[in-house]
Design an enzyme around this catalytic site. Structure first.
Site, mmCIF file in Angstrom:
data_model
loop_
_atom_site.group_PDB
_atom_site.id
_atom_site.type_symbol
_atom_site.label_atom_id
_atom_site.label_comp_id
_atom_site.label_asym_id
_atom_site.label_seq_id
_atom_site.Cartn_x
_atom_site.Cartn_y
_atom_site.Cartn_z
ATOM 1 N N GLY A 1 -2.720 -0.929 9.747
ATOM 2 C CA GLY A 1 -3.150 -1.186 8.779
ATOM 3 C C GLY A 1 -4.704 -1.572 9.021
ATOM 4 N N ARG B 177 -1.339 5.460 11.453
ATOM 5 C CA ARG B 177 -0.374 5.312 11.677
ATOM 6 C C ARG B 177 0.078 6.923 12.114
ATOM 7 N NH1 ARG B 177 0.610 0.507 9.220
ATOM 8 N NH2 ARG B 177 -0.437 -0.106 7.781
ATOM 9 N N ASP C 97 2.894 -5.682 15.047
ATOM 10 C CA ASP C 97 2.890 -5.671 16.085
ATOM 11 C C ASP C 97 3.966 -4.659 16.083
ATOM 12 O OD1 ASP C 97 4.801 -5.577 13.601
ATOM 13 O OD2 ASP C 97 6.030 -7.368 14.493
ATOM 14 N N THR D 193 -4.491 -7.536 11.419
ATOM 15 C CA THR D 193 -3.100 -7.365 10.607
ATOM 16 C C THR D 193 -3.713 -8.771 9.440
ATOM 17 O OG1 THR D 193 -1.423 -7.752 9.467
ATOM 18 C CG2 THR D 193 -1.241 -8.399 11.692
ATOM 19 N N ASP E 258 -1.805 -9.430 7.066
ATOM 20 C CA ASP E 258 -0.708 -9.771 6.846
ATOM 21 C C ASP E 258 -0.255 -10.829 7.550
ATOM 22 O OD1 ASP E 258 0.132 -7.797 5.675
ATOM 23 O OD2 ASP E 258 1.261 -7.187 6.766
ATOM 24 N N ASP F 99 1.345 -12.225 10.256
ATOM 25 C CA ASP F 99 2.935 -12.284 10.411
ATOM 26 C C ASP F 99 3.485 -11.837 12.166
ATOM 27 O OD1 ASP F 99 1.952 -10.057 10.894
ATOM 28 O OD2 ASP F 99 3.659 -8.414 9.567
ATOM 29 N N ARG G 215 3.051 -7.257 3.093
ATOM 30 C CA ARG G 215 4.467 -6.212 3.841
ATOM 31 C C ARG G 215 5.793 -6.865 3.634
ATOM 32 N NH1 ARG G 215 4.160 -1.582 6.226
ATOM 33 N NH2 ARG G 215 2.614 -1.839 7.107
ATOM 34 N N MET H 147 -7.943 -3.471 -2.221
ATOM 35 C CA MET H 147 -9.105 -4.080 -2.095
ATOM 36 C C MET H 147 -8.921 -5.310 -1.036
ATOM 37 S SD MET H 147 -9.328 -6.799 -4.262
ATOM 38 C CE MET H 147 -10.263 -7.297 -5.479
HETATM 39 O O1 F6P Z 1 -0.420 -4.381 6.831
HETATM 40 C C1 F6P Z 1 -1.211 -4.397 6.632
HETATM 41 C C2 F6P Z 1 -0.681 -4.577 5.370
HETATM 42 O O2 F6P Z 1 -2.750 -3.571 4.121
HETATM 43 C C3 F6P Z 1 0.549 -4.313 4.286
HETATM 44 O O3 F6P Z 1 0.129 -5.859 3.511
HETATM 45 C C4 F6P Z 1 1.214 -3.060 3.829
HETATM 46 O O4 F6P Z 1 2.593 -3.240 3.302
HETATM 47 C C5 F6P Z 1 0.437 -2.092 4.284
HETATM 48 O O5 F6P Z 1 -0.637 -2.198 5.385
HETATM 49 C C6 F6P Z 1 0.683 -0.427 3.431
HETATM 50 O O6 F6P Z 1 -0.182 0.044 3.789
HETATM 51 P P1 F6P Z 1 -1.134 1.957 3.919
HETATM 52 O O7 F6P Z 1 -2.329 1.132 3.902
HETATM 53 O O8 F6P Z 1 -0.169 2.658 4.838
HETATM 54 O O9 F6P Z 1 -0.200 1.837 2.178
#
Ligand code: F6P
Length: 323
Positions: free
Chosen positions: A11, A72, A103, A126, A128, A130, A172, A253
């Protein structure tokens, strides 16, 4: 090391561009050539690779997203995909990599290292927050501020209409955004994946404060065990007859926008430190900042540990919001 590659993966996060700029310019400063790999591991497999000059990363420090694109990749999970990726790197003479991501991205780079011996260093990118070994990841501060700004706006309308709002935030499986935003917006409650959610307690609390507060904001981290904001709203609604309730999902957003000063500084400092280490021969290392110092941990340690949330913040939310 005279030729390195840089890519963003997973992401996207605000500040990734600042990190790319730092890697490219640090490489050039040390007389290395820097190649941009577009669209993460997918682009590595598709040979979307080209040399970046100093001016290619001009005027991007302040921009959200990532100029290199991100993806991804399922193909990279296969040995054939990784073989293609490695032969493309080799065809450009790339001797080491800087990976900017979470990670999953670090794990991908580690597998490439295990299988083909490609040296690499990781920058934590990221929203997140995390990742282990750093106080904050690149993008977290900006995303948190975006959430705070959005929820402040929801609070305005929630107060006008005396409503309860369930607001879903990203993260996440981690509750960092929900928890810190909960403190910053004065949420009545924050539900995070790290805690078991008790919907009876939530209903009891909302009934107890009815009439005492103009509005209630319940922040829901997307990984909560009872589901997202809409799920939870639907589960408690039958027990809250007469309450005016809405749900709002903030969504992607949260990943956009110009990076905050903190994210630009973090990305720039880590970009310089990681690139210099890679050029000098360091590998399998993840970079972060703890306190005000650059912190380096082995990639195994970074991947196998989870950054722990500060539960004291839940108590802060509770003390400051319960009447
Ligand atoms: O890891 C970043 C993140 O925005 C998470 O918070 C979320 O769960 C995920 O990516 C969403 O991924 P995608 O943009 O592939 O739907």
């Amino acid at each position: 090391m005279k030729r390195i590659g840089v890519f963003t993966s997973g992401g996207d996060a605000p500040g990734m561009n600042a990190a790319i700029r730092a890697v490219v310019r640090t490489g050039i400063f040390h007389e290395a050539e820097v190649y941009g790999i577009y669209n993460g591991f997918s682009g590595m497999i598709e040979n979307e690779i080209r040399q970046l000059q100093f001016s290619d990363v001009g005027n991007i420090l302040q921009r959200g997203g990532t100029i290199l694109g991100s993806a991804r990749s399922n193909e990279f999970r296969t040995p054939e995909g990784r073989k293609k990726a490695y032969s493309n790197l080799a065809s450009h003479g790339i001797e080491g990599l800087v990976v900017i991501g979470g990670d999953g991205s670090f794990t991908g780079a580690k597998i490439l290292n295990d299988e083909f011996g490609v040296p690499f260093v990781g920058l934590p990118g990221t929203i997140d927050n995390d990742l282990y070994g750093t106080d904050a990841t690149i993008g977290y501060d900006t995303a948190l501020n975006t959430v705070v700004e959005a929820v402040d706006k929801i609070r305005d309308t929630a107060s006008s209409h005396h409503r309860i709002f369930f607001v879903e935030v990203m993260g996440r499986n981690s509750g960092f955004i929900g928890l810190d935003a909960g403190v910053a917006v004065g949420a009545e409650m924050t539900l995070i994946p790290e805690e078991v959610t008790n919907l009876d307690d939530l209903v009891y609390y909302l009934k107890r404060i009815r009439g005492k507060k103009k509005s209630s904001i319940i922040l829901v981290s997307e990984g909560d065990d009872e589901g997202g904001a809409i799920d939870i709203m639907n589960k408690v609604k039958p027990q809250l007859e007469g309450f005016d309730i809405r749900a709002s999902v903030l969504g992607h957003m949260q990943r956009g926008g110009n990076p905050s000063a903190a994210d630009r500084i973090l990305a720039s400092r880590l970009g310089v430190a990681a690139t210099e280490t890679l050029i000098k021969g360091g590998t399998n290392l993840a970079f972060g900042i703890i306190g005000n110092n650059v912190n380096i941990v082995g990639i195994e340690e970074a991947i196998s540990n989870k950054e722990v949330i500060d539960r004291e913040k839940l108590r802060v939310i509770e003390i400051l919001s319960r009447c």
